[in-house]
Write an enzyme that holds these catalytic residues in place. Structure first.
Site, PDB file in Angstrom:
ATOM      1  N   TYR A 107     -63.930   6.258  31.931  1.00  0.00           N
ATOM      2  CA  TYR A 107     -64.799   6.713  33.012  1.00  0.00           C
ATOM      3  C   TYR A 107     -64.847   5.766  34.210  1.00  0.00           C
ATOM      4  O   TYR A 107     -64.447   6.119  35.304  1.00  0.00           O
ATOM      5  CB  TYR A 107     -66.225   6.957  32.472  1.00  0.00           C
ATOM      6  CG  TYR A 107     -66.222   7.964  31.350  1.00  0.00           C
ATOM      7  CD1 TYR A 107     -65.914   9.300  31.594  1.00  0.00           C
ATOM      8  CD2 TYR A 107     -66.479   7.585  30.035  1.00  0.00           C
ATOM      9  CE1 TYR A 107     -65.878  10.231  30.568  1.00  0.00           C
ATOM     10  CE2 TYR A 107     -66.441   8.513  28.996  1.00  0.00           C
ATOM     11  CZ  TYR A 107     -66.139   9.828  29.280  1.00  0.00           C
ATOM     12  OH  TYR A 107     -66.091  10.745  28.260  1.00  0.00           O
ATOM     13  N   PRO A 120     -68.090  17.721  33.546  1.00  0.00           N
ATOM     14  CA  PRO A 120     -68.131  19.100  33.055  1.00  0.00           C
ATOM     15  C   PRO A 120     -69.286  19.892  33.674  1.00  0.00           C
ATOM     16  O   PRO A 120     -70.293  19.326  34.109  1.00  0.00           O
ATOM     17  CB  PRO A 120     -68.360  18.939  31.553  1.00  0.00           C
ATOM     18  CG  PRO A 120     -68.094  17.499  31.246  1.00  0.00           C
ATOM     19  CD  PRO A 120     -68.450  16.760  32.497  1.00  0.00           C
ATOM     20  N   HIS A 343     -70.012  12.422  33.430  1.00  0.00           N
ATOM     21  CA  HIS A 343     -69.656  12.252  32.026  1.00  0.00           C
ATOM     22  C   HIS A 343     -69.878  10.841  31.464  1.00  0.00           C
ATOM     23  O   HIS A 343     -69.995  10.670  30.244  1.00  0.00           O
ATOM     24  CB  HIS A 343     -68.173  12.628  31.884  1.00  0.00           C
ATOM     25  CG  HIS A 343     -67.792  13.226  30.580  1.00  0.00           C
ATOM     26  ND1 HIS A 343     -68.402  12.884  29.402  1.00  0.00           N
ATOM     27  CD2 HIS A 343     -66.847  14.146  30.258  1.00  0.00           C
ATOM     28  CE1 HIS A 343     -67.839  13.564  28.415  1.00  0.00           C
ATOM     29  NE2 HIS A 343     -66.901  14.341  28.907  1.00  0.00           N
ATOM     30  N   SER A 554     -62.198  21.198  23.665  1.00  0.00           N
ATOM     31  CA  SER A 554     -63.429  20.683  23.101  1.00  0.00           C
ATOM     32  C   SER A 554     -64.337  21.819  22.671  1.00  0.00           C
ATOM     33  O   SER A 554     -64.466  22.807  23.382  1.00  0.00           O
ATOM     34  CB  SER A 554     -64.142  19.838  24.158  1.00  0.00           C
ATOM     35  OG  SER A 554     -65.189  19.157  23.567  1.00  0.00           O
TER      36      SER A 554
HETATM   37  N1  COA Z   1     -65.524  28.132   4.818  1.00  0.00           N
HETATM   38  C1  COA Z   1     -66.712  28.600   5.239  1.00  0.00           C
HETATM   39  N2  COA Z   1     -67.454  28.004   6.203  1.00  0.00           N
HETATM   40  C2  COA Z   1     -66.948  26.878   6.766  1.00  0.00           C
HETATM   41  C3  COA Z   1     -65.702  26.344   6.368  1.00  0.00           C
HETATM   42  C4  COA Z   1     -64.981  27.022   5.350  1.00  0.00           C
HETATM   43  N3  COA Z   1     -63.793  26.578   4.911  1.00  0.00           N
HETATM   44  N4  COA Z   1     -65.469  25.241   7.095  1.00  0.00           N
HETATM   45  C5  COA Z   1     -66.519  25.085   7.918  1.00  0.00           C
HETATM   46  N5  COA Z   1     -67.420  26.067   7.710  1.00  0.00           N
HETATM   47  C6  COA Z   1     -68.720  26.258   8.359  1.00  0.00           C
HETATM   48  C7  COA Z   1     -69.466  24.940   8.484  1.00  0.00           C
HETATM   49  O1  COA Z   1     -70.226  24.694   7.324  1.00  0.00           O
HETATM   50  C8  COA Z   1     -70.335  25.197   9.691  1.00  0.00           C
HETATM   51  O2  COA Z   1     -71.439  25.983   9.292  1.00  0.00           O
HETATM   52  P1  COA Z   1     -72.782  26.142  10.210  1.00  0.00           P
HETATM   53  O3  COA Z   1     -72.437  27.100  11.313  1.00  0.00           O
HETATM   54  O4  COA Z   1     -73.733  26.718   9.252  1.00  0.00           O
HETATM   55  O5  COA Z   1     -73.114  24.776  10.666  1.00  0.00           O
HETATM   56  C9  COA Z   1     -69.461  26.051  10.569  1.00  0.00           C
HETATM   57  O6  COA Z   1     -68.517  26.671   9.699  1.00  0.00           O
HETATM   58  C10 COA Z   1     -68.729  25.289  11.650  1.00  0.00           C
HETATM   59  O7  COA Z   1     -67.854  24.339  11.080  1.00  0.00           O
HETATM   60  P2  COA Z   1     -66.448  23.992  11.759  1.00  0.00           P
HETATM   61  O8  COA Z   1     -66.008  25.153  12.536  1.00  0.00           O
HETATM   62  O9  COA Z   1     -65.523  23.485  10.711  1.00  0.00           O
HETATM   63  O10 COA Z   1     -66.752  22.897  12.809  1.00  0.00           O
HETATM   64  P3  COA Z   1     -67.878  21.801  12.980  1.00  0.00           P
HETATM   65  O11 COA Z   1     -69.159  22.458  13.298  1.00  0.00           O
HETATM   66  O12 COA Z   1     -67.830  20.873  11.827  1.00  0.00           O
HETATM   67  O13 COA Z   1     -67.356  21.099  14.295  1.00  0.00           O
HETATM   68  C11 COA Z   1     -66.182  19.485  15.589  1.00  0.00           C
HETATM   69  C12 COA Z   1     -66.131  20.416  14.363  1.00  0.00           C
HETATM   70  C13 COA Z   1     -64.889  18.722  15.680  1.00  0.00           C
HETATM   71  C14 COA Z   1     -66.375  20.301  16.845  1.00  0.00           C
HETATM   72  C15 COA Z   1     -67.378  18.510  15.377  1.00  0.00           C
HETATM   73  O14 COA Z   1     -67.151  17.713  14.235  1.00  0.00           O
HETATM   74  C16 COA Z   1     -67.566  17.554  16.513  1.00  0.00           C
HETATM   75  O15 COA Z   1     -67.065  16.450  16.481  1.00  0.00           O
HETATM   76  N6  COA Z   1     -68.331  17.965  17.558  1.00  0.00           N
HETATM   77  C17 COA Z   1     -68.555  17.183  18.751  1.00  0.00           C
HETATM   78  C18 COA Z   1     -67.472  17.454  19.761  1.00  0.00           C
HETATM   79  C19 COA Z   1     -67.802  16.848  21.093  1.00  0.00           C
HETATM   80  O16 COA Z   1     -68.314  15.771  21.199  1.00  0.00           O
HETATM   81  N7  COA Z   1     -67.494  17.603  22.153  1.00  0.00           N
HETATM   82  C20 COA Z   1     -67.899  17.275  23.480  1.00  0.00           C
HETATM   83  C21 COA Z   1     -66.976  16.483  24.274  1.00  0.00           C
HETATM   84  S1  COA Z   1     -67.607  16.383  25.929  1.00  0.00           S
END
Ligand code: COA
Length: 626
Positions: A107, A120, A343, A554
């Site tokens: 940044y 963003p 950001h 993202s």
């Molecule tokens: N079967 C059934 N459900 C599943 C599954 C599977 N195999 N795998 C995951 N799920 C479910 C999870 O339990 C979760 O349930 P919920 O909606 O009840 O919480 C949901 O599906 C979403 O999981 P998933 O899609 O795997 O992603 P996540 O929520 O773990 O997110 C990232 C993944 C990478 C986005 C997250 O870990 C992260 O780091 N987020 C921050 C990103 C960030 O900072 N972005 C901004 C940058 S400016």
């Protein structure tokens, strides 16, 4: 250690030293201190994983060359081990070995304009008003909601967030209000006025390119009510009807070096200095925008995304912003609204959590209030525009208008299904979307590309992000098979599931601090700090390919039906941000018009098709019940 030098004009109560947490007693500090520190991943593990990550994106010849460089780098007693030891020593001495380096590299030393290239935006659903009254009422409610959120931050009552059952670092929440980026000749800084003897009590309101300081607390420290804020906003509106003002805020859209020079020139004048300081100190900004040009429903959201990212250019609303301000809410007269944020102090999720709270707040019925006490007129922030400053504004306008023309942005609401479908198939929704992106890209270009997905490192104290490399050996096998008529359907299903599983495994590794990108960056910066020559590994073509993220993606999940958007990371790439809701997915896809090979609408089209084809594939080949 980086030195962040206070500007002479302002003595901020708290300089944002590389994301140091505020010195607060009690719950917050106890929580933070209980968090683990970010590990330095093992060198050999990163080297193996780096070679694996290169496989789908570089040629066999390049890979052979890189393998030799890696072997040399990782050998016992070699450069890699020496740098690794340096990193491990660094990690012992700090709360987070990465955070100040990351803040600086990603940044503060990044010199391209924050507009489009870094900040963003968020597109909110269109609000149900069409006139000034409605605009100001909504803005007043939104301000009250944001102050309500601030109270939770100030009282340390903000609920701790969890990811995968683990508590997260909450530091970013303490950095987003009352803060501002300040341009510097080589490196910017961020100031934060949330604490100290005189914490900020005002917000900035901008209308028709004119800036106002609006005090939002009564003398007893209680926040103004919606009605009181509404009346104050009306006063501001009525005293800023002229539309011929110099768009001073456009200065903040410039290349950081040019803006740093213009900034020093601007604040030579005492009045200007006070006005700039007031903006920097304010809790956040509210931009009361002119209506955006009328467009069909189909392109409406994309147009709003552009407004959030850059304001539409010097003739539209870009002068209605101070882009260095961390948080700027935008409310236009026609009901379009959203925000743009700088950001450096925070990732998207804390911003969106604040937004979720604010939007819920705006839906609450209004309470009947007691009679109102008269409030002072909000202070207009004056600027003396010298010929030099005028010249700087003109240059910034020209550059901005080129950027505005260059940004190709498409918001797509994918209506066919949301995260419930992949879940029902026992596939991670995020992995499903990422594999679909790989398929879309492969169908468009016939190859895989370096793909960045942000992964949260907030399980660790002062953690920011690492990279999930979504282009994997498994994703490439799937996308190559998908359109191959010679491949059995059942095999394709297997490959799709394996690709999604590989993505989910990479995600788990990344959020636990074991991804490769920040470690590689750390090794490189350690070499710079040790004043040794940059290892060949980092001068290699493969490394350049790996860091050229044609897909910069993202997930920013929100409860509100909104979508975050940002520009591409490279001139020939795409920025793809998405919010998976239960039954639909909001995508914002960006590209640059100056690149003949990219097209945001086309990418949206291919992505939609990829998602549908992948659903069909899974549905046509149900899993065995055994
Ligand atoms: N079967 C059934 N459900 C599943 C599954 C599977 N195999 N795998 C995951 N799920 C479910 C999870 O339990 C979760 O349930 P919920 O909606 O009840 O919480 C949901 O599906 C979403 O999981 P998933 O899609 O795997 O992603 P996540 O929520 O773990 O997110 C990232 C993944 C990478 C986005 C997250 O870990 C992260 O780091 N987020 C921050 C990103 C960030 O900072 N972005 C901004 C940058 S400016």
């Amino acid at each position: 250690m980086l030195a962040f030098v206070a500007r002479s004009m302002a003595k901020p109560s708290h300089l944002l030293k590389p994301l140091a947490p505020r010195k607060l007693p009690g719950r917050y500090l106890a929580h933070q201190e209980g968090l683990p520190t970010l590990p330095v991943p093992p060198l050999q593990q990163t080297m193996d994983r780096y070679l694996l990550a290169l496989q789908p994106i570089v040629s066999e010849e390049e890979l052979t060359h890189t393998r030799a460089l890696v072997e040399d780098f990782r050998k016992p007693g070699g450069v890699g081990e020496r740098l690794q030891k340096g990193l491990e020593r660094r990690a012992k001495k700090r709360e987070n070995w990465l955070s100040d380096w990351w803040l600086k590299t990603a940044y503060l030393e990044y010199r391209l304009p924050v507009v489009v290239h870094s900040s963003p935006g968020v597109v909110l659903p269109k609000q149900d008003f069409q006139d000034r009254q409605g605009q100001l009422r909504f803005a007043a409610k939104l301000i009250e909601g944001a102050l309500d959120f601030k109270t939770m931050i100030d009282n340390e009552t903000l609920p701790v967030e969890y990811l995968g059952g683990k508590p997260l670092c909450m530091n970013q929440y303490y950095q987003i209000l009352s803060s501002c980026r300040i341009p510097g000749p080589k490196r910017d800084s961020v100031v934060n006025y949330a604490t100290g003897k005189k914490p900020s009590t005002h917000i900035t309101v901008v209308h028709n390119f004119q800036f106002f300081e609006l005090d939002v607390y009564c003398s007893d420290g209680s926040p103004l009510t919606t009605d009181q804020i509404f009346i104050q906003l009306e006063k501001i509106w009525n005293t800023s009807l002229q539309t011929n003002k110099e768009p001073i805020g456009i200065l903040t859209t410039n290349h950081r070096n040019s803006w740093a020079k213009a900034y020093n020139n601007l604040i030579k004048d005492k009045t200007n200095k006070e006005s700039v300081r007031s903006i920097e100190k304010s809790i956040f900004t509210i931009c009361l925008d002119a209506p955006i040009p009328r467009v069909s429903d189909d392109v409406y959201r994309s147009r709003v995304a552009a407004q959030m990212l850059h304001g539409g250019g010097s003739r539209w609303n870009s002068g209605n912003r101070w882009f260095d301000k961390t948080l700027q809410f935008i409310v236009a007269e026609d009901g379009s609204c959203g925000l743009v944020y700088e950001h450096a102090p925070s990732e998207g999720p804390p911003i969106v959590a604040l937004l979720d709270h604010v939007i819920e707040y705006t839906k609450k019925p209004e309470l009947v209030r007691s009679p109102m006490i008269p409030l002072p007129m909000p202070k207009k922030l004056r600027f003396n525009i010298t010929p030099d400053i005028k010249n700087d504004i003109e240059k910034a306008k020209q550059n901005l208008n080129i950027m505005v023309q260059d940004l190709d942005i498409k918001v797509m609401v994918f209506h066919h299904f949301g995260k419930n479908f992949p879940k029902s198939e026992k596939v991670s929704p995020d992995a499903f979307i990422q594999v679909a992106l790989q398929l879309a890209y492969f169908r468009m270009y016939g190859n895989a590309c370096a793909t960045y997905e942000s992964a949260s490192l907030r399980m660790f104290r002062l953690g920011r992000t690492d990279t999930i490399r979504s282009a994997s050996v498994d994703s490439l096998k799937f996308v190559q098979a998908m359109d191959n008529p010679g491949q059995q359907e059942q095999e394709k299903v297997e490959l799709l599931r394996r690709a999604a599983q590989a993505h989910r495994s990479y995600t788990d590794m990344a959020i636990k601090g074991n991804a490769i990108d920040r470690h590689l960056l750390g090794l490189k910066l350690q070499a710079i700090e040790d004043l040794v020559s940059i290892p060949e590994l980092f001068m290699d073509t493969s490394y350049a390919v790996a860091m050229h993220f044609n897909l910069s993606t993202s997930q920013v999940a929100a409860k509100t039906d909104c979508v975050m958007c940002y520009g591409p990371a490279v001139p020939d790439g795409y920025g793809v941000c998405y919010n998976p809701m239960a039954e639909h997915i909001n995508f914002a896809i960006s590209a640059f018009n100056s690149c003949g090979d990219t097209n945001a609408a086309q990418m949206a089209h291919y992505l939609e098709k990829a998602l549908l084809d992948m659903r069909l594939l899974l549905q046509s080949n149900p899993r065995s019940k055994l």
